[in-house]
Design a protein around this motif. Structure first.
Motif, PDB file in Angstrom:
ATOM      1  N   GLU A 169       0.806  -1.216   0.000  1.00  0.00           N
ATOM      2  CA  GLU A 169       0.000   0.000   0.000  1.00  0.00           C
ATOM      3  C   GLU A 169       0.842   1.270   0.000  1.00  0.00           C
ATOM      4  OE1 GLU A 169       0.169  -1.645   4.237  1.00  0.00           O
ATOM      5  OE2 GLU A 169      -0.128  -2.419   2.193  1.00  0.00           O
ATOM      6  N   GLU A 170       2.143   1.137   0.201  1.00  0.00           N
ATOM      7  CA  GLU A 170       3.032   2.303   0.187  1.00  0.00           C
ATOM      8  C   GLU A 170       3.651   2.541  -1.188  1.00  0.00           C
ATOM      9  OE1 GLU A 170       3.710   4.468   2.510  1.00  0.00           O
ATOM     10  OE2 GLU A 170       2.672   3.542   4.197  1.00  0.00           O
ATOM     11  N   LYS A 171       3.560   1.590  -2.089  1.00  0.00           N
ATOM     12  CA  LYS A 171       4.360   1.636  -3.317  1.00  0.00           C
ATOM     13  C   LYS A 171       4.056   2.835  -4.201  1.00  0.00           C
ATOM     14  CE  LYS A 171       5.532  -3.258  -3.619  1.00  0.00           C
ATOM     15  NZ  LYS A 171       5.467  -4.505  -4.430  1.00  0.00           N
ATOM     16  N   ASP A 172       2.778   3.142  -4.400  1.00  0.00           N
ATOM     17  CA  ASP A 172       2.446   4.285  -5.261  1.00  0.00           C
ATOM     18  C   ASP A 172       2.934   5.592  -4.658  1.00  0.00           C
ATOM     19  OD1 ASP A 172       1.324   2.819  -7.267  1.00  0.00           O
ATOM     20  OD2 ASP A 172      -0.744   3.065  -6.584  1.00  0.00           O
ATOM     21  N   TRP A 228      12.111   2.619  -8.304  1.00  0.00           N
ATOM     22  CA  TRP A 228      11.319   2.047  -9.408  1.00  0.00           C
ATOM     23  C   TRP A 228      11.271   0.528  -9.292  1.00  0.00           C
ATOM     24  CZ3 TRP A 228       8.952   4.252 -13.895  1.00  0.00           C
ATOM     25  CH2 TRP A 228       8.558   3.331 -14.858  1.00  0.00           C
ATOM     26  N   ARG A 229      12.429  -0.069  -9.003  1.00  0.00           N
ATOM     27  CA  ARG A 229      12.497  -1.525  -8.886  1.00  0.00           C
ATOM     28  C   ARG A 229      11.649  -2.007  -7.717  1.00  0.00           C
ATOM     29  NH1 ARG A 229      14.947  -5.360  -6.072  1.00  0.00           N
ATOM     30  NH2 ARG A 229      15.993  -3.861  -4.702  1.00  0.00           N
ATOM     31  N   LEU A 230      11.706  -1.299  -6.591  1.00  0.00           N
ATOM     32  CA  LEU A 230      10.984  -1.730  -5.396  1.00  0.00           C
ATOM     33  C   LEU A 230       9.484  -1.461  -5.489  1.00  0.00           C
ATOM     34  CD1 LEU A 230      13.507  -0.419  -2.697  1.00  0.00           C
ATOM     35  CD2 LEU A 230      13.149  -2.805  -3.360  1.00  0.00           C
ATOM     36  N   ALA A 231       9.116  -0.313  -6.040  1.00  0.00           N
ATOM     37  CA  ALA A 231       7.702   0.079  -6.076  1.00  0.00           C
ATOM     38  C   ALA A 231       6.972  -0.432  -7.313  1.00  0.00           C
ATOM     39  CB  ALA A 231       7.584   1.600  -6.008  1.00  0.00           C
TER      40      ALA A 231
END
Length: 396
Positions: free
Chosen positions: A205-208, A257-260
């Motif tokens: 839920e934190e990615k964006d 970018w890779r993580l999210a």
């Protein structure tokens, strides 16, 4: 009962009170390190430190009105944990419902309450700043979605506020002036919380919000420049550990970018960031005699047409991209092509820039020169000053 123990038999850690601490630390109810002339706690927190003993219910930021910082404790209640997992439910009505909303702060249990002035910052972001950042494809996402994300992710709201206040400064009568205390405050807390989030696994839920913050911080880093003349700019200025920090920020964005993974199926960024170079229309090119004359010389200098040099040649990728960009005008619709220069920069090429290698610096100067076609406030200062500085350095 001995004061060093509780009823459960657990020993309590001895605590030494700071008797000569500054007013702000007393107000925040934290131990002051009593450093002079300003304690380190106040410096890190972004407030003006004072030992005059005159307290108030507000933390003062020099040169401006105070920020009202409130303990996260309801009247007569117990401490409320406003950590990432226990944020208040975001208001349903945006942005009107944000008034009085509590944003978490770095390394403290206090919160920052959104004021009427902050509501105007939200408006300026939606109606002005969001139109100038990113690409033509991401405007709607920045304008409509990023503010709503900020309701539940305080670090993103802090970063958004910092960007708008930086934009205000660039449009003011003193665009070369230092950042305001409000800009510094929000930049510090947004960046500090963001970095602390990166130190642990990112919840889905934190990615964006994490990608939104990374994108805004990337633009802020490009725009952040103390120099006001080419002589004060890299590479003419005395060497500093912060040289080319904005290039390191591009590496950080690639990791976020890779993580999210902002192009995943359920990402709000997916439609704006899905860009297929093969299917995209070819950017309109324009004929300029000086460019057409230059290309054969660049081809020869960097051996771009020699496929045998591609493997292991630190200049090859950068030179190939620059040559494709030379006949394209940089605009809001084509800026993505120009930012690809940063995203595809080889580590060995970056090392050559740090070493002030002339061939590497020449390519960077051409990239800066191309950005001057596009009057984006967050690009213009660096592009103008560093392009001139590199040319002066090479000429000397």
């Amino acid at each position: 009962m001995p004061s060093a123990e509780t009823s459960s038999g657990r020993k309590r850690k001895a605590h030494t009170k700071s008797r000569r601490g500054c007013g702000n630390c007393k107000l925040r109810r934290i131990k002051c390190d009593e450093a002079q002339p300003e304690c380190k706690k106040c410096q890190a927190y972004g407030v003006s430190c004072s030992y005059d003993g005159e307290g108030s219910n507000e933390l003062q930021h020099s040169g401006e009105g105070a920020f009202r910082i409130e303990p996260a404790v309801p009247d007569g209640g117990t401490l409320v944990d406003f950590g990432p997992q226990n944020l208040p439910t975001p208001p349903n009505e945006f942005p009107a419902g944000m008034l009085g909303y509590g944003l978490t702060l770095h390394d403290t249990e206090e919160v920052y309450r959104i004021t009427e002035k902050d509501m105007d910052i939200f408006r300026r972001f939606r109606e002005r700043t969001a139109m100038t950042i990113g690409t033509a494809q991401t405007v709607d996402t920045y304008r409509d979605a990023i503010g709503k994300l900020g309701c539940g992710h305080s670090y993103l709201t802090h970063v958004m506020f910092a960007m708008v206040l930086m934009h205000d400064r660039y449009l003011s009568d003193d665009p070369w002036g230092p950042p305001s205390n409000a800009e510094t405050f929000h930049h510090y807390h947004g960046t500090a919380i963001f970095n602390s989030m990166l130190s642990k696994p990112i919840a889905h839920e934190e990615k964006d919000a994490m990608w939104g913050a990374a994108a805004l911080l990337g633009a802020i880093t490009l725009a952040s420049m103390d120099a006001t003349t080419p002589e004060e700019s890299w590479p003419l200025a005395p060497s500093s550990p912060s040289d080319l920090d904005w290039l390191r920020m591009s590496d950080g964005k690639k990791e976020v970018w890779r993580l999210a993974d902002p192009t995943r199926e359920d990402s709000i960024w997916r439609s704006a960031l899905q860009f297929d170079y093969k299917k995209a229309p070819t950017p309109q090119t324009y004929r300029r005699p000086e460019v057409e004359t230059l290309i054969p010389h660049l081809t020869d200098l960097y051996g771009v047409d020699d496929l045998s040099k591609e493997a292991g040649d630190p200049y090859h990728t950068a030179a190939s991209i620059i040559m494709r960009l030379l006949p394209i005008q940089c605009t809001h619709s084509t800026i993505l092509y120009f930012l690809s220069f940063l995203g595809h920069m080889d580590p060995a090429f970056k090392q050559l820039l740090h070493q002030k290698d002339p061939k590497a610096m020449l390519l960077l100067a051409w990239w800066h020169a191309k950005l001057l076609d596009y009057s984006a406030w967050w690009l213009q200062r660096r592009a103008t000053l560093e392009c001139k500085a590199i040319c002066m350095y090479l000429q000397r």
